[in-house]
Write an enzyme that holds these catalytic residues in place. Sequence first.
Site, mmCIF file in Angstrom:
data_model
loop_
_atom_site.group_PDB
_atom_site.id
_atom_site.type_symbol
_atom_site.label_atom_id
_atom_site.label_comp_id
_atom_site.label_asym_id
_atom_site.label_seq_id
_atom_site.Cartn_x
_atom_site.Cartn_y
_atom_site.Cartn_z
ATOM 1 N N ASP A 1 0.950 -1.108 -0.205
ATOM 2 C CA ASP A 1 0.220 -0.009 0.070
ATOM 3 C C ASP A 1 0.801 1.234 -0.044
ATOM 4 O O ASP A 1 1.801 1.361 0.547
ATOM 5 C CB ASP A 1 -0.713 0.087 1.094
ATOM 6 C CG ASP A 1 -1.779 -1.133 1.392
ATOM 7 O OD1 ASP A 1 -2.237 -1.593 0.103
ATOM 8 O OD2 ASP A 1 -2.475 -1.469 2.432
HETATM 9 N N1 URA Z 1 -1.254 -5.842 3.884
HETATM 10 C C1 URA Z 1 -1.528 -4.612 3.976
HETATM 11 O O1 URA Z 1 -2.469 -4.460 4.604
HETATM 12 N N2 URA Z 1 -1.012 -3.757 3.010
HETATM 13 C C2 URA Z 1 0.031 -3.685 2.666
HETATM 14 O O2 URA Z 1 0.599 -2.896 2.135
HETATM 15 C C3 URA Z 1 0.819 -5.376 2.575
HETATM 16 C C4 URA Z 1 -0.060 -6.231 3.046
#
Ligand code: URA
Length: 239
Positions: free
Chosen positions: A108
């Site tokens: 993310d």
């Molecule tokens: N899980 C999440 O919630 N975000 C990420 O970036 C990776 C795994």
Amino acid sequence: MSKQSQSMRLDRYLATVTDYSRSEAKRLIKDGEVTVDGETVSNVGYAINNNSDVCLQGQVLRQAGPRYFMLNKPQGYVCAAKDRRHLTVLDLLDEDNPERLHAAGRLDVDTTGLVLLTDDGQWSHAITSPQRDCWKRYYVEVAEVISEKCIEHFARGVFLKDDKARTLPAELEILAPRRALLRLKEGRYHQVKRMFAAEGNAVTLLHREAIGDVELDESLAEGQYRALSEAEIKSVNHG
Ligand code: URA
């Protein structure tokens, strides 16, 4: 040629391995500037394969082999080829044709840590496919104290909002009341955040430390990257 492409049109190959555009490549082929295995070929759609010897104006052309990098992703960058609002992880690379690389497992925009970048689709599939047993390790900080019960819940699998299937077994190691390591095989959308949300908690910091046996190199500052070693590439079983 890369190992996944068994055959390719001559004009496409030329445009891939040189700085010429596809139309310039066509023109060069039609002008008789290109030979395949010693014979001049003027058919722009001529199919070449991995063993073809292609020369442009007498110079042998070779496509560089597949590329593999690890990046320490900072916050604020997205793992996509293009984005209207944010910079992308490809903007951090000082490489030729960065647009040919993709992230083997996205993070993310607000998550930091290990991102593997490659142009080898088979290799990245071995990382992202939940069937391939490639573990990812995350360091997580959360808003509320982590209940011991979470260990069992995550090991059994939890139901995420809007998903029909339970998550695959995951390993939670509690480091401190609000800090933990989580090992996962899957990479569902916002998975770590949604797993903690399913337990009534909220992730405040998320950092990926490892993918399979590839550990984030501690000497890489945020935003820095390096090529993977042969051993790191081979540690991903993609045969
Ligand atoms: N899980 C999440 O919630 N975000 C990420 O970036 C990776 C795994």
